[in-house]
Design a protein around this motif. Structure first.
Motif, PDB file in Angstrom:
ATOM      1  N   ASN A 242      67.688  27.667  53.052  1.00 18.99           N
ATOM      2  CA  ASN A 242      68.665  28.294  52.159  1.00 18.99           C
ATOM      3  C   ASN A 242      68.448  27.888  50.702  1.00 18.99           C
ATOM      4  OD1 ASN A 242      70.565  27.989  54.922  1.00 18.99           O
ATOM      5  ND2 ASN A 242      70.727  29.907  53.811  1.00 18.99           N
ATOM      6  N   GLU A 255      72.570  29.484  58.357  1.00 18.14           N
ATOM      7  CA  GLU A 255      73.429  28.428  57.810  1.00 18.14           C
ATOM      8  C   GLU A 255      72.802  27.085  58.161  1.00 18.14           C
ATOM      9  OE1 GLU A 255      77.552  28.297  58.818  1.00 18.14           O
ATOM     10  OE2 GLU A 255      77.993  30.218  57.860  1.00 18.14           O
ATOM     11  N   THR A 256      72.972  26.133  57.261  1.00 18.38           N
ATOM     12  CA  THR A 256      72.395  24.812  57.469  1.00 18.38           C
ATOM     13  C   THR A 256      73.444  23.882  58.069  1.00 18.38           C
ATOM     14  OG1 THR A 256      70.907  25.197  55.645  1.00 18.38           O
ATOM     15  CG2 THR A 256      71.210  22.916  56.324  1.00 18.38           C
ATOM     16  N   GLY A 300      79.220  20.749  63.406  1.00 16.53           N
ATOM     17  CA  GLY A 300      80.174  21.858  63.400  1.00 16.53           C
ATOM     18  C   GLY A 300      80.567  22.416  62.047  1.00 16.53           C
ATOM     19  N   ASN A 302      78.896  23.214  57.836  1.00 16.63           N
ATOM     20  CA  ASN A 302      77.697  23.218  57.002  1.00 16.63           C
ATOM     21  C   ASN A 302      77.421  21.825  56.468  1.00 16.63           C
ATOM     22  OD1 ASN A 302      78.813  25.891  57.151  1.00 16.63           O
ATOM     23  ND2 ASN A 302      77.301  26.484  55.616  1.00 16.63           N
ATOM     24  N   SER A 303      76.175  21.369  56.602  1.00 21.48           N
ATOM     25  CA  SER A 303      75.883  20.007  56.169  1.00 21.48           C
ATOM     26  C   SER A 303      74.410  19.816  55.835  1.00 21.48           C
ATOM     27  CB  SER A 303      76.272  19.015  57.273  1.00 21.48           C
ATOM     28  OG  SER A 303      75.934  17.705  56.878  1.00 21.48           O
ATOM     29  N   TYR A 304      74.180  19.073  54.773  1.00 15.83           N
ATOM     30  CA  TYR A 304      72.824  18.650  54.407  1.00 15.83           C
ATOM     31  C   TYR A 304      72.707  17.128  54.498  1.00 15.83           C
ATOM     32  CZ  TYR A 304      71.476  23.237  52.573  1.00 15.83           C
ATOM     33  OH  TYR A 304      71.143  24.555  52.455  1.00 15.83           O
ATOM     34  N   PRO A 311      82.991  11.674  65.478  1.00 11.50           N
ATOM     35  CA  PRO A 311      83.696  12.504  66.473  1.00 11.50           C
ATOM     36  C   PRO A 311      82.767  13.318  67.365  1.00 11.50           C
ATOM     37  CG  PRO A 311      84.820  12.614  64.380  1.00 11.50           C
ATOM     38  CD  PRO A 311      83.556  11.838  64.138  1.00 11.50           C
ATOM     39  N   LYS A 414      76.792  33.958  65.454  1.00  8.20           N
ATOM     40  CA  LYS A 414      77.058  32.516  65.368  1.00  8.20           C
ATOM     41  C   LYS A 414      77.268  31.931  66.755  1.00  8.20           C
ATOM     42  CE  LYS A 414      79.194  32.601  60.844  1.00  8.20           C
ATOM     43  NZ  LYS A 414      80.194  31.998  60.009  1.00  8.20           N
TER      44      LYS A 414
ATOM     45  N   GLN B   4      89.532  13.697  61.331  1.00  6.54           N
ATOM     46  CA  GLN B   4      88.672  14.895  61.368  1.00  6.54           C
ATOM     47  C   GLN B   4      88.826  15.644  62.696  1.00  6.54           C
ATOM     48  OE1 GLN B   4      84.409  14.100  60.845  1.00  6.54           O
ATOM     49  NE2 GLN B   4      84.063  15.967  62.019  1.00  6.54           N
ATOM     50  N   ASN B   5      89.128  14.899  63.748  1.00  6.92           N
ATOM     51  CA  ASN B   5      89.287  15.495  65.085  1.00  6.92           C
ATOM     52  C   ASN B   5      90.344  16.597  65.131  1.00  6.92           C
ATOM     53  OD1 ASN B   5      87.439  14.051  66.623  1.00  6.92           O
ATOM     54  ND2 ASN B   5      88.796  12.280  66.688  1.00  6.92           N
ATOM     55  N   TYR B   9      86.524  24.058  62.159  1.00  7.88           N
ATOM     56  CA  TYR B   9      85.830  24.680  61.025  1.00  7.88           C
ATOM     57  C   TYR B   9      85.854  26.200  61.124  1.00  7.88           C
ATOM     58  CZ  TYR B   9      82.026  25.393  57.637  1.00  7.88           C
ATOM     59  OH  TYR B   9      81.262  25.767  56.564  1.00  7.88           O
ATOM     60  N   GLY B  11      84.123  28.234  58.560  1.00  2.00           N
ATOM     61  CA  GLY B  11      83.026  28.853  57.818  1.00  2.00           C
ATOM     62  C   GLY B  11      83.315  29.104  56.344  1.00  2.00           C
ATOM     63  N   ASP B  12      82.336  29.706  55.696  1.00  2.00           N
ATOM     64  CA  ASP B  12      82.341  30.002  54.255  1.00  2.00           C
ATOM     65  C   ASP B  12      83.599  30.791  53.860  1.00  2.00           C
ATOM     66  OD1 ASP B  12      81.807  31.004  51.685  1.00  2.00           O
ATOM     67  OD2 ASP B  12      79.649  31.126  52.087  1.00  2.00           O
ATOM     68  N   SER B  38      75.015  29.121  52.021  1.00  2.00           N
ATOM     69  CA  SER B  38      74.896  27.819  52.689  1.00  2.00           C
ATOM     70  C   SER B  38      74.092  26.798  51.891  1.00  2.00           C
ATOM     71  CB  SER B  38      74.257  28.012  54.074  1.00  2.00           C
ATOM     72  OG  SER B  38      74.312  26.810  54.803  1.00  2.00           O
ATOM     73  N   HIS B  43      80.977  23.523  48.277  1.00  2.00           N
ATOM     74  CA  HIS B  43      81.053  24.646  49.220  1.00  2.00           C
ATOM     75  C   HIS B  43      82.519  24.888  49.557  1.00  2.00           C
ATOM     76  CE1 HIS B  43      80.175  26.438  53.397  1.00  2.00           C
ATOM     77  NE2 HIS B  43      79.502  27.190  52.562  1.00  2.00           N
ATOM     78  N   ARG B  61      84.273  21.296  49.560  1.00  2.00           N
ATOM     79  CA  ARG B  61      83.663  20.069  50.069  1.00  2.00           C
ATOM     80  C   ARG B  61      82.195  20.034  49.660  1.00  2.00           C
ATOM     81  NH1 ARG B  61      80.714  18.959  54.884  1.00  2.00           N
ATOM     82  NH2 ARG B  61      80.696  21.208  55.127  1.00  2.00           N
ATOM     83  N   THR B  63      78.523  19.550  50.705  1.00  2.00           N
ATOM     84  CA  THR B  63      77.844  19.623  52.004  1.00  2.00           C
ATOM     85  C   THR B  63      76.834  18.486  52.202  1.00  2.00           C
ATOM     86  OG1 THR B  63      76.207  21.146  51.098  1.00  2.00           O
ATOM     87  CG2 THR B  63      78.093  22.128  52.237  1.00  2.00           C
ATOM     88  N   HIS B  66      80.003  15.108  51.830  1.00  2.00           N
ATOM     89  CA  HIS B  66      81.295  15.370  52.485  1.00  2.00           C
ATOM     90  C   HIS B  66      82.493  15.057  51.584  1.00  2.00           C
ATOM     91  CE1 HIS B  66      78.831  16.037  55.875  1.00  2.00           C
ATOM     92  NE2 HIS B  66      78.740  14.812  56.316  1.00  2.00           N
TER      93      HIS B  66
END
Lengths: 418, 79
Positions: A242, A255-256, A300, A302-304, A311, A414, B4-5, B9, B11-12, B38, B43, B61, B63, B66
Motif C-alpha cells: 500500500n 489492507e495491511t 484484526g 490495520n497495522s504496520y 489479546p 474481507k 482492547q478486548n 474493528y 475498518g476505514d 491502508s 488512520h 489511530r 497504524t 497504535h
C-alpha cells in the motif's frame, strides 16, 4: 560459484572454514537495469532467480529496504501445502509443490523440505462434508487428499483432546500427506545465492523513494542510493504494498494487517504433522529444534507495527490448548509479528497493471511462504513475456471489478475479518 | 481506560457508500467495496464497543504505533 557438497565441506575443514566464498556480493547499484525487483523477500528473490534461469534475463537488481529475508519469509510458520478447492489456487499451489520437492537440489542449498503432512481437523458432521468436497476437488486436480475419521486422526495425533465432553469434539479431518514444512531462511538464502551467481545485483539497505512514470510507462525508480533507469519493475513488497502503491497513485484491494506467530520452549519430539484447529484459527507444527511453532488469527485492525498485542495471542493459544491440552504446560519462548498484504477475497494478485512496465505481486494474506517458488516462477514469466501465465491468470487485479473473485472460503469480501 | 478486548474493528472510516440517486461508475463501487489506502501512520477507522455500550465510534489511530489522537461519535464528520 562454489558448490556446497560433502567434498567442499571436507576441503574447507582443513582451513578451518575460513575460506568459503561469500554467498552473495554487496554491489553498488548501477545506473540502469533491464528489470528491477522491489523487495528482497522470498518472492522477490525467487522472481529474480527464475528471470535469470528460465528467461535468461540477468541484468536485474533486487532492491531491499532492509536486509534480504528480514520480512515475512523470516517470520512465517514455514507451512507448505496445496490443499485448495478452487482450480486456480489448487493448480498454482500444486505446481509450487513440485518446485518445493526439487528445491534443495535445484538451488544446491538444503532447504530442509519436510513433507510431513497437514491435517485440518473437523469438529462437526457439516465440516466433514465440506472437507470431503474439498478433498474430492483436490484429487480431481491431482493433489493427494485423504479424509480421516476420528480413529484415524487419533492414530496420527494421539496427543490431541479426544475426550467426550469437549466443546469442539474431533469428528475427523482432511489430510494432505505431501504437505509439510521447510527451513524458511534457507529458502531466501538459497534463491539469493543462485540469483547472485547468475548476475543479479542484490542491493540491500536501499529504500525506494519514488517512481519515474512518463506517458503511462515506467522509466525509472528513485532510491535512497540514487536513481535507476529501468523499463520493467516488479513489486514484491507484501505488507508494504500500500505504501508503494500510493507513490504510484494507485489504490489497491489490499489492507495491511498484523499476524502473530510464536514458538514454545523446545521439547522432545511429540508432533510429526502440521495440524490446524477446525473451530477457529490455530495451526501448529514442531520444529527440528523441538519448539512448537504456532499461529492463528490476525490482530484484526490495520497495522504496520510488526509486533502484536496480547489479546489475539491469548485467543489463539486458548484454541491451541482446547485442541492439545499439553500445550498449557509449555513456556513460551518467543512471539513476533509480521505485516500481511490482505487481499479482499483472500487470494493473491500476480498481474500487469495499467502502468506499462509495472508488475504487481501482492495479496498473499497469510499464505505467502508456501507460494514462494510458484509465485517467483509465474511472476518472472509475467515480467519477461509481458503477459500472465495460465497458472496466474486467475490472480488478476481486475477480478474485483469483473466479479471473478477467488473466494476460497466462500465468505465474500474481507474473508479474513473475524 | 477500557480493555482492547471490549472493542471490535469496523475498518476505514473515510470510505463512503456512493449515493444511490446519482450516476455511479464501476470504479466508484470498486473504491467503496474493495479499494483501500491502508497507509502507515494516522488512520481514521470505525470501532464498536461490542462488549460494552455497543456504540460505534470513529477513532484516529496511528497504524504503526497504535497511538490514538482523536475520537468521534459515528455520526460526526471527520474535520
Amino acid at each position: 560459484m562454489q558448490k556446497y557438497s560433502i567434498f567442499n565441506l571436507v576441503k574447507n575443514a582443513f582451513s578451518g572454514h575460513q575460506n568459503w566464498d561469500l554467498a552473495w556480493k554487496d554491489p553498488t547499484p548501477k545506473k540502469e537495469y533491464d528489470v528491477v525487483i522491489i523487495g528482497g523477500g522470498g518472492h522477490g528473490l525467487a522472481t529474480a532467480y527464475y528471470l535469470a534461469k528460465e528467461h535468461g534475463i540477468t541484468n536485474v537488481a533486487i532492491i531491499e529496504k532492509g536486509w534480504i529475508g528480514g520480512g515475512n519469509v523470516g517470520r512465517n510458520t514455514t507451512i507448505i501445502r496445496s490443499n485448495y478447492m478452487h482450480d486456480d489456487n489448487a493448480l498454482f499451489s500444486e505446481f509450487g509443490m513440485d518446485l518445493w520437492r526439487k528445491m534443495s537440489q535445484d538451488l544446491n542449498y538444503n532447504v530442509m523440505f519436510s513433507p510431513r503432512g497437514i491435517i485440518n481437523l473437523a469438529h462437526s458432521d457439516a465440516q466433514m462434508n465440506v472437507y470431503a468436497r474439498r478433498g474430492n476437488s483436490m484429487r480431481l486436480n491431482g493433489i493427494d487428499a485423504v479424509l480421516l475419521n476420528r480413529e484415524q486422526v487419533k492414530e496420527n495425533i494421539p496427543m490431541a483432546d479426544f475426550s467426550e465432553n469437549v466443546r469442539f469434539p474431533i469428528f475427523g479431518g482432511l489430510m494432505q500427506p505431501s504437505a509439510g514444512t521447510a527451513r524458511h531462511d534457507a529458502v531466501a538464502w538459497g534463491y539469493a545465492r543462485q540469483a547472485d551467481s547468475m548476475g543479479v545485483d542484490i542491493i540491500q539497505n536501499c529504500e525506494v523513494t519514488g517512481f519515474d512514470v512518463i506517458g503511462g510507462k515506467i522509466n525509472g525508480v528513485r532510491t535512497s542510493r540514487g536513481d535507476i533507469k529501468v523499463k520493467k519493475i516488479g513489486l514484491c513488497v507484501a505488507g508494504s504494498t500500500n505504501i508503494l502503491a500510493e507513490k504510484l497513485n494507485m489504490t489497491l484491494p489490499i489492507e495491511t494487517h498484523l499476524l502473530q506467530a510464536c514458538v514454545s520452549e523446545p521439547v522432545k519430539p511429540i508432533l510429526d504433522r502440521v495440524v490446524t484447529f477446525g473451530a477457529g484459527h490455530f495451526y501448529i507444527s514442531q520444529s527440528d529444534k523441538g519448539e512448537m511453532v504456532m499461529g492463528g488469527d490476525l490482530d484484526g485492525y490495520n497495522s504496520y507495527a510488526q509486533r502484536g498485542n496480547l489479546p489475539t495471542l491469548q485467543h489463539v493459544l486458548t484454541e491451541g490448548i482446547a485442541m492439545m491440552p499439553f500445550l498449557s504446560k509449555l513456556k513460551m519462548l518467543r512471539t513476533w509479528g509480521g505485516i500481511m498484504d490482505m487481499s479482499m477475497d483472500g487470494s493473491p494478485i500476480i498481474d500487469k497493471t495499467h502502468i506499462e512496465g509495472l508488475y504487481l505481486n501482492c495479496g498473499w494474506c497469510y499464505g505467502g511462504f508456501k507460494a514462494t517458488p510458484a509465485s517467483g516462477w509465474t511472476f518472472a514469466h509475467t515480467i519477461a513475456q509481458d503477459r500472465v501465465h495460465k497458472l496466474n491468470a486467475g490472480y488478476s487485479l481486475n477480478r474485483f471489478s469483473t466479479g471473478h473473485l477467488l473466494d476460497e472460503k466462500g465468505l465474500g469480501t474481507k474473508t479474513w475479518i473475524s | 481506560m477500557r480493555s482492547q478486548n471490549e472493542f471490535s474493528y469496523g475498518g476505514d472510516a473515510t470510505v463512503k457508500r456512493p449515493e444511490l440517486d446519482k450516476e455511479i461508475s464501476d470504479q466508484d463501487w470498486d473504491n467503496f467495496v474493495y479499494n483501500r489506502k491502508s497507509l502507515r501512520g494516522k488512520h481514521w477507522e470505525l470501532w464498536q464497543h461490542l462488549s460494552g455500550c455497543r456504540q460505534w465510534i470513529k477513532v484516529e489511530r496511528d497504524t504503526a504505533t497504535h497511538e490514538i489522537f482523536n475520537t468521534l461519535k459515528a455520526n460526526e464528520e471527520i474535520s
